[in-house]
Write an enzyme that holds these catalytic residues in place. Sequence first.
Site, mmCIF file in Angstrom:
data_model
loop_
_atom_site.group_PDB
_atom_site.id
_atom_site.type_symbol
_atom_site.label_atom_id
_atom_site.label_comp_id
_atom_site.label_asym_id
_atom_site.label_seq_id
_atom_site.Cartn_x
_atom_site.Cartn_y
_atom_site.Cartn_z
ATOM 1 N N ASP A 1 8.161 -17.139 3.928
ATOM 2 C CA ASP A 1 7.970 -15.754 4.375
ATOM 3 C C ASP A 1 9.231 -15.338 5.133
ATOM 4 N N ILE A 31 12.293 -13.807 -0.509
ATOM 5 C CA ILE A 31 11.952 -14.119 -1.912
ATOM 6 C C ILE A 31 13.025 -13.637 -2.882
ATOM 7 N N ALA A 37 3.996 -12.205 -1.240
ATOM 8 C CA ALA A 37 5.044 -11.491 -0.476
ATOM 9 C C ALA A 37 5.362 -10.158 -1.119
ATOM 10 N N THR A 67 -2.358 -5.246 -7.223
ATOM 11 C CA THR A 67 -3.242 -4.243 -6.640
ATOM 12 C C THR A 67 -3.892 -3.372 -7.707
ATOM 13 N N ASP A 68 -5.031 -2.782 -7.365
ATOM 14 C CA ASP A 68 -5.661 -1.825 -8.287
ATOM 15 C C ASP A 68 -4.895 -0.499 -8.333
ATOM 16 N N GLU A 69 -3.978 -0.300 -7.379
ATOM 17 C CA GLU A 69 -3.248 0.985 -7.348
ATOM 18 C C GLU A 69 -2.360 1.178 -8.567
ATOM 19 N N TYR A 73 5.147 2.543 -3.816
ATOM 20 C CA TYR A 73 4.555 1.203 -3.664
ATOM 21 C C TYR A 73 3.896 0.760 -4.964
ATOM 22 N N LYS A 77 4.787 -2.291 -7.579
ATOM 23 C CA LYS A 77 3.859 -3.370 -7.942
ATOM 24 C C LYS A 77 3.637 -3.374 -9.465
ATOM 25 N N ASN A 105 -8.412 -4.555 0.826
ATOM 26 C CA ASN A 105 -8.935 -5.652 1.639
ATOM 27 C C ASN A 105 -9.111 -5.209 3.080
ATOM 28 N N ASP A 127 -2.317 15.792 4.397
ATOM 29 C CA ASP A 127 -2.634 14.739 3.431
ATOM 30 C C ASP A 127 -1.403 13.888 3.112
ATOM 31 N N HIS A 175 -1.573 11.554 -2.883
ATOM 32 C CA HIS A 175 -2.710 10.722 -2.450
ATOM 33 C C HIS A 175 -3.715 10.476 -3.586
HETATM 34 P P1 NAD Z 1 1.307 -7.688 4.348
HETATM 35 O O1 NAD Z 1 2.241 -6.533 4.439
HETATM 36 O O2 NAD Z 1 0.301 -7.894 5.435
HETATM 37 O O3 NAD Z 1 2.134 -9.037 4.238
HETATM 38 C C1 NAD Z 1 3.272 -9.159 3.435
HETATM 39 C C2 NAD Z 1 3.980 -10.451 3.823
HETATM 40 O O4 NAD Z 1 5.132 -10.577 2.974
HETATM 41 C C3 NAD Z 1 4.496 -10.464 5.267
HETATM 42 O O5 NAD Z 1 4.195 -11.693 5.871
HETATM 43 C C4 NAD Z 1 5.993 -10.271 5.121
HETATM 44 O O6 NAD Z 1 6.745 -10.884 6.168
HETATM 45 C C5 NAD Z 1 6.251 -10.940 3.771
HETATM 46 N N1 NAD Z 1 7.466 -10.441 3.127
HETATM 47 C C6 NAD Z 1 7.840 -9.144 2.940
HETATM 48 N N2 NAD Z 1 9.041 -9.085 2.339
HETATM 49 C C7 NAD Z 1 9.421 -10.378 2.100
HETATM 50 C C8 NAD Z 1 10.543 -10.975 1.477
HETATM 51 N N3 NAD Z 1 11.550 -10.231 0.983
HETATM 52 N N4 NAD Z 1 10.594 -12.324 1.396
HETATM 53 C C9 NAD Z 1 9.597 -13.093 1.912
HETATM 54 N N5 NAD Z 1 8.506 -12.578 2.517
HETATM 55 C C10 NAD Z 1 8.425 -11.231 2.603
HETATM 56 O O7 NAD Z 1 0.605 -7.553 2.938
HETATM 57 P P2 NAD Z 1 -0.906 -7.908 2.508
HETATM 58 O O8 NAD Z 1 -1.764 -6.750 2.793
HETATM 59 O O9 NAD Z 1 -1.234 -9.251 3.026
HETATM 60 O O10 NAD Z 1 -0.704 -7.969 0.923
HETATM 61 C C11 NAD Z 1 -0.320 -9.186 0.282
HETATM 62 C C12 NAD Z 1 -0.206 -8.945 -1.205
HETATM 63 O O11 NAD Z 1 -1.454 -8.476 -1.709
HETATM 64 C C13 NAD Z 1 0.824 -7.890 -1.579
HETATM 65 O O12 NAD Z 1 1.476 -8.312 -2.740
HETATM 66 C C14 NAD Z 1 -0.017 -6.639 -1.858
HETATM 67 O O13 NAD Z 1 0.629 -5.814 -2.797
HETATM 68 C C15 NAD Z 1 -1.272 -7.247 -2.407
HETATM 69 N N6 NAD Z 1 -2.520 -6.479 -2.207
HETATM 70 C C16 NAD Z 1 -2.867 -6.061 -0.964
HETATM 71 C C17 NAD Z 1 -4.081 -5.399 -0.774
HETATM 72 C C18 NAD Z 1 -4.551 -4.933 0.586
HETATM 73 O O14 NAD Z 1 -5.577 -4.255 0.676
HETATM 74 N N7 NAD Z 1 -3.872 -5.267 1.658
HETATM 75 C C19 NAD Z 1 -4.927 -5.160 -1.885
HETATM 76 C C20 NAD Z 1 -4.498 -5.586 -3.149
HETATM 77 C C21 NAD Z 1 -3.301 -6.266 -3.295
HETATM 78 O O1 DAU Z 2 -6.058 -0.589 -3.252
HETATM 79 C C1 DAU Z 2 -5.303 -1.681 -2.817
HETATM 80 C C2 DAU Z 2 -4.268 -1.230 -1.829
HETATM 81 O O2 DAU Z 2 -4.967 -0.911 -0.618
HETATM 82 C C3 DAU Z 2 -3.188 -2.260 -1.555
HETATM 83 O O3 DAU Z 2 -2.463 -2.486 -2.724
HETATM 84 C C4 DAU Z 2 -2.241 -1.807 -0.444
HETATM 85 O O4 DAU Z 2 -1.324 -2.833 -0.137
HETATM 86 C C5 DAU Z 2 -3.075 -1.494 0.791
HETATM 87 O O5 DAU Z 2 -2.244 -0.998 1.812
HETATM 88 C C6 DAU Z 2 -4.168 -0.477 0.454
HETATM 89 O O6 DAU Z 2 -3.595 0.818 0.151
HETATM 90 P P1 DAU Z 2 -4.255 2.187 0.671
HETATM 91 O O7 DAU Z 2 -3.220 3.216 0.660
HETATM 92 O O8 DAU Z 2 -5.540 2.439 -0.041
HETATM 93 O O9 DAU Z 2 -4.645 1.715 2.179
HETATM 94 P P2 DAU Z 2 -4.487 2.434 3.592
HETATM 95 O O10 DAU Z 2 -5.217 1.582 4.584
HETATM 96 O O11 DAU Z 2 -3.086 2.834 3.893
HETATM 97 O O12 DAU Z 2 -5.321 3.777 3.392
HETATM 98 C C7 DAU Z 2 -6.694 3.736 3.004
HETATM 99 C C8 DAU Z 2 -7.153 5.183 2.854
HETATM 100 O O13 DAU Z 2 -7.196 5.776 4.160
HETATM 101 C C9 DAU Z 2 -6.225 6.052 2.038
HETATM 102 O O14 DAU Z 2 -6.998 6.969 1.270
HETATM 103 C C10 DAU Z 2 -5.396 6.812 3.064
HETATM 104 C C11 DAU Z 2 -6.348 6.939 4.237
HETATM 105 N N1 DAU Z 2 -5.721 6.936 5.590
HETATM 106 C C12 DAU Z 2 -4.864 5.930 5.900
HETATM 107 C C13 DAU Z 2 -4.257 5.887 7.137
HETATM 108 C C14 DAU Z 2 -3.299 4.770 7.488
HETATM 109 C C15 DAU Z 2 -6.031 7.941 6.502
HETATM 110 O O15 DAU Z 2 -6.838 8.847 6.227
HETATM 111 N N2 DAU Z 2 -5.428 7.892 7.725
HETATM 112 C C16 DAU Z 2 -4.538 6.920 8.090
HETATM 113 O O16 DAU Z 2 -3.999 6.962 9.222
#
Ligand code: NAD
Ligand code: DAU
Length: 360
Positions: free
Chosen positions: A35, A62, A84, A136-138, A162, A166, A192, A296, A300
């Site tokens: 990391d 990475i 990552a 991600t589902d995005e 983003y 991905k 998540n 917004d 979005h």
């Molecule tokens: P996060 O932002 O919490 O963590 C990302 C990690 O990657 C951090 O520890 C960061 O230091 C590391 N990182 C970033 N750039 C790097 C680099 N160049 N080299 C090495 N390490 C690096 O992210 P997360 O929410 O834990 O998501 C993890 C994975 O899951 C991502 O690929 C994201 O796209 C995917 N994902 C996230 C969600 C969600 O809801 N959070 C949902 C679906 C998929």
């Molecule tokens: O669907 C999977 C994705 O979920 C992952 O791939 C991304 O890494 C993760 O960040 C997440 O993306 P979202 O954009 O859905 O998550 P976020 O928590 O940023 O926002 C969730 C929803 O809430 C979105 O519709 C935007 C809204 N939001 C978010 C923030 C931060 C608000 O209304 N206010 C806020 O301040």
Amino acid sequence: MKTYLVTGGAGFIGSNYILYMFEKYGDEIRIINVDLLTYAGNLENLKDVEGRPNYSFVKADICDAEAIGKIFAENDIDRVVHFAAESHVDRSIKDPGVFVRTNVLGTANMLNCARAAWEREDGTYPEGKRFLHVSTDEVYGSLPEGNGYFYETTPYAPHSPYSASKAGSDMLVKAYMDTYHFPANITNCSNNYGPYQFPEKLIPLMINNALQGKKLPVYGDGKNVRDWLYVRDHAKAIDLVQEKGKLFETYNVGGHNEKHNIEIVELIIDTLREILPDSDPRKAGVTRDLITYVEDRKGHDRRYAIAPDKIREAVGWQPDTMFKDGIRKTIEWYLSHEDWMAGVTSGDYQKYYEDMYKNR
Ligand code: NAD
Ligand code: DAU
């Protein structure tokens, strides 16, 4: 003993995955966590596994071919779990470049290094080598309200920088599978939530703001829908796909748990009011009056919803955590880890918050 190379293991999902894997397998596996420790990476998440002889941490990028190549050269890696990434949509709208670099070029480098270490001269790979790309589902874009689901066959239609980055990384993994027969899987997961999530994301941001009596910025009309999954259930899905999934397949991971954003924010307020004791001076300030509708998010996506049928049928995965239990556990976790929150919200995060929300 299998050796796992986990990228991004100091982030939200990566650290939960590492904790889950050691709980499940104990001394039967070895994990190397690589990391870069960006703003989103926090080794404190892993303090319970620090010091284990079968866990090690390497600070590296990475995108760095030499550093990643060295890890493969010095260790017989069986499994790669590639988390990552730059993960926050709002940041990608402000500054797309680092998303392309980390998510696309970083994934390309991980694939190259794994292939160089694993591929035999005849183009085959030793049994048991597997690369899991966490996506991600995005990448599937946006669904209309109340109509349809994302399936593994849904065409890609990313909207944010983003999700486009991905999608690019997923395409690279698919290309390596098709071109080199590279042993990989892709998982596309929904939103998540759970412990150790950085408070730029909806749920921890709202918990943190509410506790500080700050306004709760809801984007647009608050009716966007996300499909929430408890992070530990995601960790279990990843493990099952690596153990039982068919190579070269994509699996969608989601919990059939769609919620409007505003429902989540209201639930957080109500739950905090239930949990906080009357003696806590913050309780009086935690009310729905904090909710503020703000400008917004650009582009979005309206609704995400996963159909998790394939993963259930293929590997027997389904989520264990009901949302009402998961959200309560999550809020309780943040309440009992206020030091963690204070640590990650000091410094850079303050600057980020002031900048991102200055006109909202
Ligand atoms: P996060 O932002 O919490 O963590 C990302 C990690 O990657 C951090 O520890 C960061 O230091 C590391 N990182 C970033 N750039 C790097 C680099 N160049 N080299 C090495 N390490 C690096 O992210 P997360 O929410 O834990 O998501 C993890 C994975 O899951 C991502 O690929 C994201 O796209 C995917 N994902 C996230 C969600 C969600 O809801 N959070 C949902 C679906 C998929
Ligand atoms: O669907 C999977 C994705 O979920 C992952 O791939 C991304 O890494 C993760 O960040 C997440 O993306 P979202 O954009 O859905 O998550 P976020 O928590 O940023 O926002 C969730 C929803 O809430 C979105 O519709 C935007 C809204 N939001 C978010 C923030 C931060 C608000 O209304 N206010 C806020 O301040």
